[in-house]
Design a protein around this motif. Structure first.
Motif, PDB file in Angstrom:
ATOM      1  N   GLN A  59      31.604  37.860  34.532  1.00 38.37           N
ATOM      2  CA  GLN A  59      30.339  37.496  35.154  1.00 38.37           C
ATOM      3  C   GLN A  59      30.363  37.881  36.634  1.00 38.37           C
ATOM      4  O   GLN A  59      31.414  37.886  37.272  1.00 38.37           O
ATOM      5  N   ILE A  60      29.175  38.157  37.189  1.00 37.73           N
ATOM      6  CA  ILE A  60      29.140  38.550  38.602  1.00 37.73           C
ATOM      7  C   ILE A  60      29.651  37.434  39.504  1.00 37.73           C
ATOM      8  O   ILE A  60      30.167  37.712  40.590  1.00 37.73           O
ATOM      9  N   ALA A  61      29.547  36.186  39.068  1.00 40.95           N
ATOM     10  CA  ALA A  61      30.059  35.075  39.867  1.00 40.95           C
ATOM     11  C   ALA A  61      31.583  35.068  39.923  1.00 40.95           C
ATOM     12  O   ALA A  61      32.171  34.328  40.716  1.00 40.95           O
ATOM     13  N   HIS A  62      32.227  35.872  39.087  1.00 42.46           N
ATOM     14  CA  HIS A  62      33.691  35.944  39.062  1.00 42.46           C
ATOM     15  C   HIS A  62      34.234  37.115  39.883  1.00 42.46           C
ATOM     16  O   HIS A  62      35.448  37.306  39.947  1.00 42.46           O
ATOM     17  N   VAL A  63      33.342  37.889  40.510  1.00 43.06           N
ATOM     18  CA  VAL A  63      33.752  39.061  41.297  1.00 43.06           C
ATOM     19  C   VAL A  63      33.379  38.814  42.755  1.00 43.06           C
ATOM     20  O   VAL A  63      32.212  38.600  43.077  1.00 43.06           O
ATOM     21  N   PHE A  64      34.379  38.840  43.645  1.00 50.28           N
ATOM     22  CA  PHE A  64      34.159  38.541  45.056  1.00 50.28           C
ATOM     23  C   PHE A  64      34.288  39.803  45.896  1.00 50.28           C
ATOM     24  O   PHE A  64      35.164  40.649  45.659  1.00 50.28           O
ATOM     25  N   VAL A  65      33.391  39.911  46.890  1.00 55.82           N
ATOM     26  CA  VAL A  65      33.341  41.100  47.736  1.00 55.82           C
ATOM     27  C   VAL A  65      33.263  40.700  49.205  1.00 55.82           C
ATOM     28  O   VAL A  65      32.791  39.613  49.547  1.00 55.82           O
TER      29      VAL A  65
ATOM     30  N   ILE B  66      36.156  44.901  46.991  1.00 50.76           N
ATOM     31  CA  ILE B  66      36.486  43.815  46.081  1.00 50.76           C
ATOM     32  C   ILE B  66      37.685  43.048  46.644  1.00 50.76           C
ATOM     33  O   ILE B  66      38.749  43.623  46.878  1.00 50.76           O
ATOM     34  N   THR B  67      37.494  41.755  46.868  1.00 53.36           N
ATOM     35  CA  THR B  67      38.571  40.921  47.418  1.00 53.36           C
ATOM     36  C   THR B  67      39.252  40.067  46.363  1.00 53.36           C
ATOM     37  O   THR B  67      40.347  39.548  46.600  1.00 53.36           O
ATOM     38  N   GLY B  68      38.623  39.907  45.219  1.00 55.06           N
ATOM     39  CA  GLY B  68      39.248  39.116  44.174  1.00 55.06           C
ATOM     40  C   GLY B  68      38.370  39.017  42.943  1.00 55.06           C
ATOM     41  O   GLY B  68      37.138  39.017  43.038  1.00 55.06           O
ATOM     42  N   ILE B  69      39.004  38.969  41.783  1.00 55.52           N
ATOM     43  CA  ILE B  69      38.320  38.716  40.511  1.00 55.52           C
ATOM     44  C   ILE B  69      38.989  37.481  39.907  1.00 55.52           C
ATOM     45  O   ILE B  69      40.219  37.433  39.791  1.00 55.52           O
ATOM     46  N   ILE B  70      38.191  36.492  39.539  1.00 58.63           N
ATOM     47  CA  ILE B  70      38.720  35.195  39.123  1.00 58.63           C
ATOM     48  C   ILE B  70      38.424  34.930  37.649  1.00 58.63           C
ATOM     49  O   ILE B  70      37.722  35.698  36.984  1.00 58.63           O
ATOM     50  N   ASP B  71      38.987  33.819  37.146  1.00 60.26           N
ATOM     51  CA  ASP B  71      38.719  33.300  35.795  1.00 60.26           C
ATOM     52  C   ASP B  71      39.085  34.307  34.696  1.00 60.26           C
ATOM     53  O   ASP B  71      38.228  34.883  34.042  1.00 60.26           O
ATOM     54  N   TRP B  72      40.407  34.425  34.449  1.00 59.81           N
ATOM     55  CA  TRP B  72      40.942  35.422  33.535  1.00 59.81           C
ATOM     56  C   TRP B  72      41.345  34.850  32.177  1.00 59.81           C
ATOM     57  O   TRP B  72      42.073  35.500  31.421  1.00 59.81           O
ATOM     58  N   SER B  73      40.897  33.677  31.818  1.00 56.17           N
ATOM     59  CA  SER B  73      41.383  33.031  30.595  1.00 56.17           C
ATOM     60  C   SER B  73      40.982  33.761  29.316  1.00 56.17           C
ATOM     61  O   SER B  73      41.551  33.519  28.254  1.00 56.17           O
ATOM     62  N   GLU B  74      39.992  34.661  29.394  1.00 53.79           N
ATOM     63  CA  GLU B  74      39.553  35.416  28.224  1.00 53.79           C
ATOM     64  C   GLU B  74      40.097  36.842  28.226  1.00 53.79           C
ATOM     65  O   GLU B  74      39.689  37.678  27.428  1.00 53.79           O
ATOM     66  N   GLY B  75      41.046  37.133  29.133  1.00 56.08           N
ATOM     67  CA  GLY B  75      41.543  38.489  29.281  1.00 56.08           C
ATOM     68  C   GLY B  75      42.409  38.946  28.121  1.00 56.08           C
ATOM     69  O   GLY B  75      43.039  38.145  27.433  1.00 56.08           O
ATOM     70  N   GLY B  76      42.450  40.266  27.916  1.00 57.03           N
ATOM     71  CA  GLY B  76      43.264  40.847  26.845  1.00 57.03           C
ATOM     72  C   GLY B  76      42.705  42.188  26.426  1.00 57.03           C
ATOM     73  O   GLY B  76      41.933  42.820  27.146  1.00 57.03           O
ATOM     74  N   ARG B  77      43.085  42.634  25.244  1.00 60.17           N
ATOM     75  CA  ARG B  77      42.595  43.917  24.730  1.00 60.17           C
ATOM     76  C   ARG B  77      41.164  43.767  24.215  1.00 60.17           C
ATOM     77  O   ARG B  77      40.832  42.767  23.581  1.00 60.17           O
ATOM     78  N   GLY B  78      40.340  44.775  24.480  1.00 62.62           N
ATOM     79  CA  GLY B  78      38.970  44.700  23.983  1.00 62.62           C
ATOM     80  C   GLY B  78      38.156  45.930  24.345  1.00 62.62           C
ATOM     81  O   GLY B  78      38.685  46.955  24.781  1.00 62.62           O
ATOM     82  N   ASP B  79      36.838  45.817  24.171  1.00 63.34           N
ATOM     83  CA  ASP B  79      35.902  46.912  24.390  1.00 63.34           C
ATOM     84  C   ASP B  79      35.535  46.994  25.865  1.00 63.34           C
ATOM     85  O   ASP B  79      35.036  46.030  26.452  1.00 63.34           O
ATOM     86  N   ALA B  80      35.742  48.160  26.466  1.00 62.98           N
ATOM     87  CA  ALA B  80      35.423  48.355  27.876  1.00 62.98           C
ATOM     88  C   ALA B  80      33.962  48.056  28.175  1.00 62.98           C
ATOM     89  O   ALA B  80      33.626  47.475  29.218  1.00 62.98           O
ATOM     90  N   LEU B  81      33.070  48.427  27.275  1.00 62.29           N
ATOM     91  CA  LEU B  81      31.644  48.272  27.546  1.00 62.29           C
ATOM     92  C   LEU B  81      31.207  46.811  27.500  1.00 62.29           C
ATOM     93  O   LEU B  81      30.171  46.457  28.063  1.00 62.29           O
ATOM     94  N   PHE B  82      32.007  45.954  26.860  1.00 63.38           N
ATOM     95  CA  PHE B  82      31.731  44.516  26.899  1.00 63.38           C
ATOM     96  C   PHE B  82      31.852  44.017  28.333  1.00 63.38           C
ATOM     97  O   PHE B  82      31.009  43.240  28.812  1.00 63.38           O
TER      98      PHE B  82
END
Length: 248
Positions: A156-162, A167-183
């Motif tokens: 979500q855009i609220a998880h990307v800080f500038v 880009i200074t940080g991307i937060i909330d990675w609990s759903e991270g892993g292998r998947g579709d780039a376009l998602f």
């Protein structure tokens, strides 16, 4: 003592902010484990993990401001959006993590989930049948084979800080892993279609825009019930239901 601010609270997770420290209390320790491991692997700026004492994870705040919020106009520049696209590309080009993420459900699982949620939305009178049917048909474009990449899973855009268009940080990675780039690209631009071109320009390679738009329908259809049941409002202006209504 710094003021304690509730950032988000629902039955699965509560996040508090105390000064420059975020405290995440999660009922699912496996989700916290994934978040910590993914942040260590991701080749993009992530929050510093300060300490862990289950069920609590403490992380440092990242500098800058969020790229935007769903339902609100983004004040970030086109260059900042392009920088976000470039950061996502670095993530997607990284070696695969050893586990599937939110963006890695199989086509069959996604189709079954969509059909179940569509039935619930119509049966319970949450959304008009024609709106659900139109988006279910649009979502079909996303249900195709893909080559898995390293995904954030909830970008979500609220998880990307500038800050200063970087880009200074991307937060909330609990759903991270292998998947579709376009998602990931669809999640980042959900409700902000006007910035899709900036993100794709920063991403730096051809992408199928029809699939990104199909993922917007998927996210909307799958998200409405969860949001309602967890105390959020998908009917707020510019949010999930408006995104579904905007689909042709």
């Amino acid at each position: 003592m710094d003021e304690v601010k509730v950032v988000v609270a629902h039955s699965e997770r509560t996040t508090l902010r105390v000064g420059d420290v975020f405290l995440k209390v999660d009922a699912d320790q496996a989700r916290i484990d994934v978040e910590v491991e993914v942040m260590a692997l991701a080749p993009v700026p992530t929050p510093e993990v300060l300490w862990r004492r289950p069920p609590v994870l403490a992380i440092a705040a990242v500098p800058g401001t969020a790229l935007g919020r769903l339902g609100e106009p983004s004040t970030a520049s086109p260059a900042a959006w392009a920088a976000a696209g470039a950061a996502v590309r670095r993530l997607h080009d990284a070696p695969l993590p050893p586990w599937p993420g939110r963006a890695g459900r199989s086509v069959e699982e996604l189709a079954a989930d969509l059909d179940r949620e569509c039935e619930w939305l119509v049966t319970n009178g949450v959304l008009p049948a024609d709106l659900v049917t139109r988006n279910r048909q649009a979502a079909e474009v996303a249900l195709r084979p893909w080559t898995s990449v390293f995904t954030h899973g909830d970008l979500q855009i609220a998880h990307v800080f500038v800050e200063d268009d970087e880009i200074t940080g991307i937060i909330d990675w609990s759903e991270g892993g292998r998947g579709d780039a376009l998602f990931d690209l669809a999640t980042l631009t959900l409700g902000h279609e006007e910035h899709l071109g900036d993100v794709v320009a920063g991403y730096g390679t051809d992408v199928d825009l029809a699939v990104i738009r199909a993922w917007w329908s998927v996210r909307g259809l799958l998200g409405v019930r969860w949001l309602i049941e967890h105390g959020f409002d998908p009917f707020a202006p510019g949010c999930e239901v408006d995104v579904l209504r905007s689909r042709p």
